[in-house]
Design a protein around this motif. Structure first.
Motif, short mmCIF file in Angstrom:
data_model
loop_
_atom_site.label_atom_id
_atom_site.label_comp_id
_atom_site.label_asym_id
_atom_site.label_seq_id
_atom_site.Cartn_x
_atom_site.Cartn_y
_atom_site.Cartn_z
N PRO A 89 7.87 -11.13 4.47
CA PRO A 89 8.58 -9.32 4.45
C PRO A 89 10.31 -8.66 3.81
O PRO A 89 10.25 -10.13 3.67
CB PRO A 89 8.71 -9.12 5.63
CG PRO A 89 7.92 -10.26 6.67
CD PRO A 89 7.89 -11.16 6.08
N ALA A 111 4.73 -8.49 -7.04
CA ALA A 111 4.26 -6.95 -6.50
C ALA A 111 2.81 -6.77 -7.12
O ALA A 111 1.70 -6.62 -6.57
CB ALA A 111 4.27 -5.99 -6.13
N ASP A 120 -5.70 -4.86 -1.80
CA ASP A 120 -5.84 -4.49 0.01
C ASP A 120 -4.33 -4.96 0.20
O ASP A 120 -3.73 -3.91 1.74
CB ASP A 120 -6.55 -4.59 1.08
CG ASP A 120 -8.21 -3.60 1.12
OD1 ASP A 120 -8.11 -3.20 -0.01
OD2 ASP A 120 -8.40 -3.88 1.67
N LEU A 121 -3.68 -5.30 -0.98
CA LEU A 121 -2.07 -5.41 -0.06
C LEU A 121 -1.19 -4.94 -1.06
O LEU A 121 0.22 -5.09 -1.23
CB LEU A 121 -1.34 -6.89 0.04
CG LEU A 121 -2.44 -8.14 1.31
CD1 LEU A 121 -1.83 -9.98 1.08
CD2 LEU A 121 -2.53 -7.11 2.23
N GLY A 123 1.40 -2.50 -3.00
CA GLY A 123 2.45 -2.38 -2.19
C GLY A 123 3.56 -2.72 -0.87
O GLY A 123 3.99 -2.02 -0.87
N ARG A 124 2.51 -3.75 -0.70
CA ARG A 124 3.11 -4.16 0.67
C ARG A 124 4.35 -4.77 0.58
O ARG A 124 5.00 -5.32 1.62
CB ARG A 124 1.77 -4.45 1.94
CG ARG A 124 1.03 -3.62 2.15
CD ARG A 124 0.33 -3.64 2.97
NE ARG A 124 0.98 -3.92 4.41
CZ ARG A 124 1.89 -3.10 4.91
NH1 ARG A 124 1.89 -1.25 4.64
NH2 ARG A 124 3.06 -2.71 6.30
N PHE A 125 4.71 -6.16 -0.36
CA PHE A 125 5.25 -6.96 -0.59
C PHE A 125 5.36 -7.24 -1.86
O PHE A 125 4.83 -7.29 -3.05
CB PHE A 125 4.07 -8.88 0.04
CG PHE A 125 4.08 -8.31 1.19
CD1 PHE A 125 5.02 -8.93 2.21
CD2 PHE A 125 2.49 -7.87 1.82
CE1 PHE A 125 4.61 -9.46 3.64
CE2 PHE A 125 2.42 -7.64 3.01
CZ PHE A 125 3.60 -8.53 4.19
N ARG A 126 6.86 -7.80 -2.22
CA ARG A 126 7.48 -7.66 -3.63
C ARG A 126 7.70 -8.87 -4.38
O ARG A 126 7.20 -8.66 -5.62
CB ARG A 126 9.09 -7.21 -3.59
CG ARG A 126 9.19 -5.70 -3.25
CD ARG A 126 10.64 -5.08 -3.65
NE ARG A 126 11.04 -6.02 -3.43
CZ ARG A 126 11.74 -5.68 -1.80
NH1 ARG A 126 12.08 -3.98 -1.70
NH2 ARG A 126 12.87 -6.21 -0.76
N TYR A 256 0.29 -7.04 12.41
CA TYR A 256 0.14 -5.57 11.50
C TYR A 256 1.67 -5.55 10.45
O TYR A 256 1.15 -4.72 10.20
CB TYR A 256 1.05 -4.68 13.38
CG TYR A 256 1.59 -2.95 12.91
CD1 TYR A 256 0.12 -2.45 12.74
CD2 TYR A 256 2.73 -2.53 12.93
CE1 TYR A 256 0.31 -1.20 12.68
CE2 TYR A 256 2.33 -1.58 13.41
CZ TYR A 256 1.53 -0.91 12.37
OH TYR A 256 1.69 0.23 12.41
N LEU A 258 1.65 -7.68 8.57
CA LEU A 258 0.96 -7.97 7.36
C LEU A 258 0.22 -6.68 7.00
O LEU A 258 0.21 -6.54 5.82
CB LEU A 258 -0.33 -9.20 7.23
CG LEU A 258 -0.99 -9.47 5.88
CD1 LEU A 258 0.60 -10.45 5.40
CD2 LEU A 258 -2.22 -10.46 6.61
N HIS A 259 -0.54 -5.81 7.71
CA HIS A 259 -0.99 -4.51 7.43
C HIS A 259 -1.09 -3.74 8.55
O HIS A 259 -2.05 -4.24 9.53
CB HIS A 259 -2.68 -4.92 6.20
CG HIS A 259 -2.86 -4.03 5.39
ND1 HIS A 259 -3.53 -2.41 6.18
CD2 HIS A 259 -2.54 -3.47 4.24
CE1 HIS A 259 -3.93 -1.48 5.00
NE2 HIS A 259 -3.09 -2.19 4.20
N PRO A 260 -0.99 -2.13 8.29
CA PRO A 260 -1.27 -1.74 9.94
C PRO A 260 -2.97 -1.21 9.93
O PRO A 260 -3.10 -0.58 11.34
CB PRO A 260 -0.22 -0.37 8.87
CG PRO A 260 -0.11 -0.92 8.06
CD PRO A 260 -0.21 -2.16 7.71
#
Ligand SMILES: Cc1cc2nc3c(=O)[nH]c(=O)nc-3n(C[C@H](O)[C@H](O)[C@H](O)COP(=O)(O)OP(=O)(O)OC[C@H]3O[C@@H](n4cnc5c(N)ncnc54)[C@H](O)[C@@H]3O)c2cc1C
Length: 333
Positions: A89, A111, A120-121, A123-126, A256, A258-260
């Motif tokens: 994160p 990213a 599916d990931l 936009g979630r991790f830079r 969660y 990792l992915h909601p």
């Protein structure tokens, strides 16, 4: 030459395989009535990740673990070779840099690179680290497949019988009893690991994802059909089976993060077992009796290190060859 293997976890099955391949007549004695029912191996994530493990493990694990990457695709065709991905994160970016300093054979991803590998990931991790040469498998598929292949090669399985590994009437023995061998290996201890199996059809992942976490290395391994294994705690305890609320909360929080989509996941199973480990967390071959061997201490590297350990065990049992890296003459009592 006849050899009795005691224990049909991953140490016992791979040792039986190495012995049978070398032409020995092998029988496997297992105390449980069903394969895997009392085996720590059943709870493993099945990651074959020697370079990631370098973050916290000895160089020997990295060296021996590379054998697994050649071995499993040959022995178990369903082994998945798509590498592994390490993420943190945003607030834990320094942990990712530290992980990178301790490991090798990775590519640094931004990213877009993460999204290209795991859409599916997006936009979630830079940033993340991709270890392209690593692999994974499903331990619950490997155990029966290996047992079936051994049976086809003429290996005899005797289930439902608790065996005394030191019974001299057994002849040459490979004692692969995992944590149960504490009765003969006083320096063997348990390191408890808890895991969850979730069904989350809304999410597709192609490879194991490690999410850096301050207390334990959390990972998610895809098992296909929307099923994921989520692991694993690391607790200094020989307790088997009991899963605590705290661990479940921590594992689910990490999932969660990792992915909601994991919020809607169905919990299929909560499980725990204790990994058999020596004080330095390295595996050992420890001779006993006339020409017998205890094969143990796989710690959190059962599927990663058993191929290398089993080959060396067979070399000792059949030819007396001593592999210095793993052979331990100290009775440890
Ligand atoms: C949550 C968790 C996650 C893990 N993830 C990974 C991972 O991703 N990758 C990895 O490589 N490793 C992983 N591990 C570690 C791995 O599971 C262990 O290192 C491995 O299972 C140890 O295998 P073993 O064959 O020595 O012991 P076991 O699997 O416990 O097998 C021992 C067998 O011996 C039998 N037995 C015991 N006593 C007797 C007797 N007297 N007579 C006959 N039979 C007997 C038992 O019933 C059992 O079947 C994980 C472990 C846990 C708990």
């Amino acid at each position: 030459m006849q050899v009795t293997v005691i224990g049909a976890g991953i140490a016992g099955l791979t040792t039986a395989w190495a012995l049978a391949e070398a032409g020995a007549e092998v029988r496997v004695m297992e105390r449980s009535a069903a394969l895997g029912a009392l085996a720590c191996s059943r709870y493993a994530g099945g990651m074959l990740a020697p370079w990631c493990e370098a973050e916290s493990a000895d160089a020997l694990v990295v060296a021996l673990g590379q054998e697994a990457l050649r071995y499993w695709p040959k022995v178990h065709a369903a082994t998945v070779q798509r590498g592994s991905l390490v993420l943190a994160p945003g607030r834990d970016a320094p942990d990712l840099a530290r992980f990178a300093r301790r490991t090798e054979r990775f590519q640094t991803l931004d990213a877009d690179g993460i999204a290209a590998l795991e859409p599916d990931l997006a936009g979630r991790f830079r940033s993340g680290l991709f270890f392209p040469d690593e692999a994974h498998l499903d331990p619950r598929a490997v155990l029966p497949a290996l047992a079936d292949a051994l049976t086809a090669r003429g290996v005899y399985f005797d289930f439902g019988r608790e065996t005394d590994a030191d019974d001299p009437s057994l002849g040459i023995v490979a004692d692969c009893r995992g944590l149960a061998a504490q009765d003969r290996l006083a320096d063997l201890r348990g390191v408890k690991g808890e895991m969850l199996i979730l069904r989350c059809p809304a999410l597709t992942l192609s490879r194991p994802i490690r999410l850096l976490h301050p207390r334990f290395p959390l990972y998610i391994v895809p098992r296909g059909d929307g099923v994921f294994m989520l692991g694993a705690t690391m607790l200094e305890s020989g307790e088997r089976n009991r899963v605590t609320a705290r661990s479940v909360v921590e594992l689910l929080n990490a999932a969660y993060a990792l992915h909601p989509a994991f919020a809607e996941a169905e919990i299929l199973e909560m499980g725990a077992d204790a990994r058999p480990a020596f004080p330095d967390n390295l595996p050992r071959l420890r001779p006993f009796g006339k020409q017998s061997l205890r094969v143990n201490g796989l710690y959190r590297h059962g599927f990663l290190l058993s191929p290398a350990l089993a080959r060396r065990a067979a070399d000792y049992l059949l030819h007396g060859t001593r592999s210095r890296e793993v052979m331990d003459e100290n009775p440890g009592q």
